[in-house]
Every structure is written in structure tokens, then in C-alpha cells.
Design a protein around this motif. Structure first.
Motif, PDB file in Angstrom:
ATOM      1  N   CYS A 125     -14.036 -15.239  33.180  1.00  0.00           N
ATOM      2  CA  CYS A 125     -12.729 -15.307  33.837  1.00  0.00           C
ATOM      3  C   CYS A 125     -11.680 -14.475  33.111  1.00  0.00           C
ATOM      4  O   CYS A 125     -10.528 -14.435  33.527  1.00  0.00           O
ATOM      5  N   GLY A 126     -12.058 -13.808  32.032  1.00  0.00           N
ATOM      6  CA  GLY A 126     -11.110 -12.974  31.312  1.00  0.00           C
ATOM      7  C   GLY A 126     -11.693 -12.473  30.007  1.00  0.00           C
ATOM      8  O   GLY A 126     -12.846 -12.769  29.673  1.00  0.00           O
ATOM      9  N   VAL A 127     -10.890 -11.697  29.312  1.00  0.00           N
ATOM     10  CA  VAL A 127     -11.286 -11.177  28.005  1.00  0.00           C
ATOM     11  C   VAL A 127     -10.118 -11.313  27.042  1.00  0.00           C
ATOM     12  O   VAL A 127      -8.967 -11.461  27.448  1.00  0.00           O
ATOM     13  N   GLY A 170      -4.813 -11.375  25.571  1.00  0.00           N
ATOM     14  CA  GLY A 170      -5.746 -11.871  26.552  1.00  0.00           C
ATOM     15  C   GLY A 170      -5.456 -11.315  27.925  1.00  0.00           C
ATOM     16  O   GLY A 170      -4.310 -11.030  28.268  1.00  0.00           O
ATOM     17  N   PHE A 171      -6.493 -11.141  28.715  1.00  0.00           N
ATOM     18  CA  PHE A 171      -6.404 -10.674  30.093  1.00  0.00           C
ATOM     19  C   PHE A 171      -7.222 -11.634  30.947  1.00  0.00           C
ATOM     20  O   PHE A 171      -8.395 -11.831  30.687  1.00  0.00           O
ATOM     21  N   GLY A 172      -6.616 -12.241  31.946  1.00  0.00           N
ATOM     22  CA  GLY A 172      -7.296 -13.224  32.762  1.00  0.00           C
ATOM     23  C   GLY A 172      -7.097 -14.609  32.163  1.00  0.00           C
ATOM     24  O   GLY A 172      -6.053 -14.887  31.583  1.00  0.00           O
ATOM     25  N   CYS A 173      -8.090 -15.475  32.286  1.00  0.00           N
ATOM     26  CA  CYS A 173      -7.958 -16.837  31.769  1.00  0.00           C
ATOM     27  C   CYS A 173      -7.879 -16.814  30.241  1.00  0.00           C
ATOM     28  O   CYS A 173      -8.344 -15.879  29.594  1.00  0.00           O
ATOM     29  N   SER A 174      -7.300 -17.838  29.668  1.00  0.00           N
ATOM     30  CA  SER A 174      -7.204 -17.911  28.222  1.00  0.00           C
ATOM     31  C   SER A 174      -8.480 -18.508  27.645  1.00  0.00           C
ATOM     32  O   SER A 174      -9.157 -19.304  28.286  1.00  0.00           O
ATOM     33  N   CYS A 175      -8.771 -18.106  26.454  1.00  0.00           N
ATOM     34  CA  CYS A 175      -9.992 -18.575  25.780  1.00  0.00           C
ATOM     35  C   CYS A 175      -9.679 -19.813  24.950  1.00  0.00           C
ATOM     36  O   CYS A 175      -8.648 -19.961  24.400  1.00  0.00           O
TER      37      CYS A 175
END
Length: 122
Positions: free
Chosen positions: A100-102, A117-122
Motif C-alpha cells: 500500500c506504499g513505500v 513515506g508514499f502511500g500508507c504509513s508503515c
């Protein structure tokens, strides 16, 4: 800050292998839920993919990111001169095994300079 030209990117095979590890994790969580076990995990997992060498140019580091994100430039503080060798590391963010992201971390001489971050957070 717009990325231009042929930018450094990450190896597709390494990304695929990292995604496969995340998918295995997602399957094990789903299996635990199906067996009425209550996993304490929320399904989120950050998987390290790869680190590559980059160079600071015009006060930024530009990269080509996977998963359809494309070209991005990250600002680098002015106390780091243009031409400085840096390292960009990629982590892939997943939820239940689905990417969902990087997250990109740029380091110089082992010191983390910027993380985005790009997209969802980790």
C-alpha cells in the motif's frame, strides 16, 4: 521539485522477493484468524527491499520508485553539498500482505538525513 531524466531505481526482482515475504506474512495472519486465533497484529508490515547509491544534485536526491509511484525528488539540507554520495533505502509498506506504499530513507555517511513515506504509513 520535479524529477527529470533517467533516475536511479530499485531492482524489480528484489522488490518482488520483498513483496512475496509480505504476502507470506499476510497469509499466516489470515490463517490464524480463520482458526479463531486472535493475532495481536493489525496486518501492517514494513519489509526492507533494497539500498542503492545516489548522489545529491541541486539540493535533492531524485529516484524512480516502484508500485506505480514513479519519479520523486526529496529535498536535502543545504549543509550537505551537491555531489555528495548518499544511500537511498526502500521499505515496502503492506497491510495483510498487500502493498500500500513505500518509505524511502536517505543517508549520508551512515547518518539518516531524510525519511519520506508514499502511500500508507508503515
Amino acid at each position: 521539485m520535479e524529477a527529470k531524466g533517467n533516475l536511479p531505481g530499485f531492482d524489480a526482482n528484489v522488490i518482488d522477493q520483498s513483496l512475496e515475504a509480505a504476502q507470506r506474512h499476510g497469509k499466516s495472519l489470515k490463517a490464524a484468524a480463520a482458526n479463531h486465533e486472535s493475532p495481536l497484529a493489525d496486518g501492517a508490515l514494513k519489509v526492507s527491499a533494497q539500498c542503492i547509491s545516489v548522489t545529491v544534485q541541486n539540493g535533492q536526491v531524485c529516484l524512480n520508485l516502484p508500485l506505480g509511484i514513479g519519479n520523486v525528488c526529496l529535498p536535502i539540507p543545504s549543509w550537505i553539498p551537491n555531489g555528495t554520495a548518499a544511500q537511498a533505502c526502500l521499505d515496502i509498506c503492506t497491510k495483510w500482505g498487500i502493498p500500500c506504499g513505500v518509505e524511502v530513507t536517505v543517508s549520508v555517511a551512515g547518518q539518516r538525513i531524510i525519511q519520506k513515506g508514499f502511500g500508507c504509513s508503515c
